[in-house]
Structures are given as C-alpha cells and as structure tokens.
Design an enzyme around this catalytic site. Structure first.
Site, PDB file in Angstrom:
ATOM      1  N   GLU A  81      49.425  66.159  84.807  1.00 15.86           N
ATOM      2  CA  GLU A  81      49.103  64.856  85.380  1.00 15.86           C
ATOM      3  C   GLU A  81      47.788  64.862  86.162  1.00 15.86           C
ATOM      4  OE1 GLU A  81      50.527  62.098  84.868  1.00 15.86           O
ATOM      5  OE2 GLU A  81      52.461  62.621  83.998  1.00 15.86           O
ATOM      6  N   GLU A 112      62.382  84.670  79.873  1.00 15.49           N
ATOM      7  CA  GLU A 112      62.229  84.792  81.330  1.00 15.49           C
ATOM      8  C   GLU A 112      62.429  86.227  81.812  1.00 15.49           C
ATOM      9  OE1 GLU A 112      66.170  83.883  83.762  1.00 15.49           O
ATOM     10  OE2 GLU A 112      65.492  82.104  82.674  1.00 15.49           O
TER      11      GLU A 112
END
Length: 270
Positions: A81, A112
């Site tokens: 953004e 992960e």
C-alpha cells in the site's frame, strides 16, 4: 520454552457450536474490543521504531517485513500500500513471506521452518546496515523469522519484532520488541483473529507515521498518492481546491499539468 504462549491458551468462550449466530458475533466482538487497548500499550516501542526508521530513510534506508502465514501476508499488505498511498518506490518498503509469492495465496508446507531462508530472501535485495528488518510472528517462535532476525543482527542491521506472546524468542532477539498481549483468541489458537488484527493496527501505525515523518503527507492529505484511477484524480483535485482555495476546473488543470497533488499545490503557491 520459558515463556507462556498466550496465543495457544484456551478461549474465554466454550461450546461455540451451540451458540446462535448473533451470540457468536457478539462474543467475537467482545474479544475484538480488547485489541486497540492492547496496541495502545505498545506505543512507546512503536515510537522508537518509527524514529529509527525515519533516521535511516533519510540516508536511503529501507524497511523489510518478514513473516510466515497470516503475519507474512499482513507485512506484504502493508508494504504493497505504500507506493499508491504515498508515492514511494516499491523497493523502499518490502514484505517477504516464508514460501515466497506462492504463499501469499496458498500455504507452503514447512516453509516457516526454514531457518536460513529469510536471510537468503533479504540478501536478494542487497540488504545493508541502513535498512531495518521487522519480524512478525504471533507465536514469536517462527524459525523463518528467528533466523532472519538473528542474521540481520549479526550484520549490524537494526531489527524489530511484532509478536503476541510477551517474552517470545523474537522479542528477545530484536533490538526493538513490540509485544501485543491481546489474550486468548475467540477460537483457540486462531491467530488470524485478534492477533492478526493487532498486527495490522501496529503495521498501519509504523508505516503511516513513518511516511508523515519523512514528508510524504501535507496537513492530513495524501499529497504524494499515485493518481491511478478516476476516483484518485478526483480526490487529488479536491485536495488542490482546498489547499489553494480555487475552483475544481482550475485545480484539475494544475493537477494535469504537474502530475501530483504536492507539485500542483507548491506551484500554485508560488
């Protein structure tokens, strides 16, 4: 493990399957109301991080988020953004997720757990000591994040951590730990809920405050936003109208000529 995994403790609510829909939603909302208060307690640490980031950005530094699963996706969301909202290049705020871009939409098995991979990912961006690495993990024990922070520390790079378990490994590793204790989740262990919401709030605070500090905001307006659609062009025109006290047609002409709200306002004031 010498800390309590609050994110794994039993929900304050039981027999969820026996509740009617409205009760489920009301109880979820009761839990959500606790999030902003928990975030409030982290403001001193977030302040330290934003000020450190602003100092490094002035030298050309960058902000990297690293995480897995929901936490990784939230980092990517925040980073993505920045260019449209503040007109900054994509490479100044970067979100990295365990498992790479595939993991943005689909879980990548065992990604992960790759302790060395975060540093490999960071090195692909030529990370250096003017940059900052922020590890995000609700549990605070994600190997991908731990490894990335440890390697960043070894290379003299400022690190921060966002976790929902105070005293978690990433909080102990990071130079600036941000520990958000939102309590147990409504659905036991589902950290995409309150934990994820709290992380989103903190990420909003970090990036928005940073952009204000480095001059990407004027008054309360996004004067450097990318004018990528008609809605944003109209918004930019109205910002110019307000900033220069002129009519819509004149403001639109200035925006078209200069290509940005900030440049148009600066030119109009000369």
């Amino acid at each position: 493990m010498d800390y309590k995994k609050i994110t794994e403790t039993p929900s304050n609510h039981n027999n969820l399957e026996l509740m009617d829909t409205q009760t489920i939603l009301q109880k979820m909302n009761e839990e959500d109301k606790k999030v902003a208060l928990a975030v409030e307690k982290t403001i001193p640490q977030v302040t330290k991080l934003v000020d450190a980031l602003a100092e490094r950005f002035a030298k050309g530094g960058r902000l990297f988020y690293i995480g897995a699963g929901t936490s990784g996706r939230l980092g990517i969301l925040d980073a993505s953004e920045i260019p449209p909202t503040f007109g900054m290049p994509h490479e100044r705020v970067v979100g990295l997720i365990a498992g790479g871009d595939t993991a943005i939409r689909k879980a990548v098995e065992n990604a992960e757990d790759a302790t060395q991979q975060a540093w490999v990912d960071l090195m692909m961006h030529d990370i250096n000591d003017t940059d900052v690495v922020v590890g995000i993990a609700a549990s605070g024990s994600t190997p991908y994040v731990i490894g990335g922070l440890e390697d960043a520390n070894k290379n003299g790079i400022l690190t921060a951590a966002i976790t929902n378990n105070p005293g978690a490994p990433i909080a102990k590793i990071a130079d600036i730990p941000i520990e958000i204790n939102v309590g147990p989740e409504f659905l036991t262990g589902s950290t995409r809920m309150k934990s994820g919401t709290s992380q989103k709030l903190v990420l909003n605070m970090i990036s928005t405050a940073l952009m204000i500090k480095i001059g990407r905001v004027k008054g309360n307006k996004m004067v450097n936003m990318q004018l990528s659609n008609d809605k944003l062009v109209d918004r930019g025109t109205r910002y110019i109208m307000e900033g220069l006290d002129i009519d819509y047609t004149e403001a639109a002409a200035l925006l078209k000529k200069h290509g940005s709200v900030k440049l148009a306002i600066d030119a109009g004031k000369q």
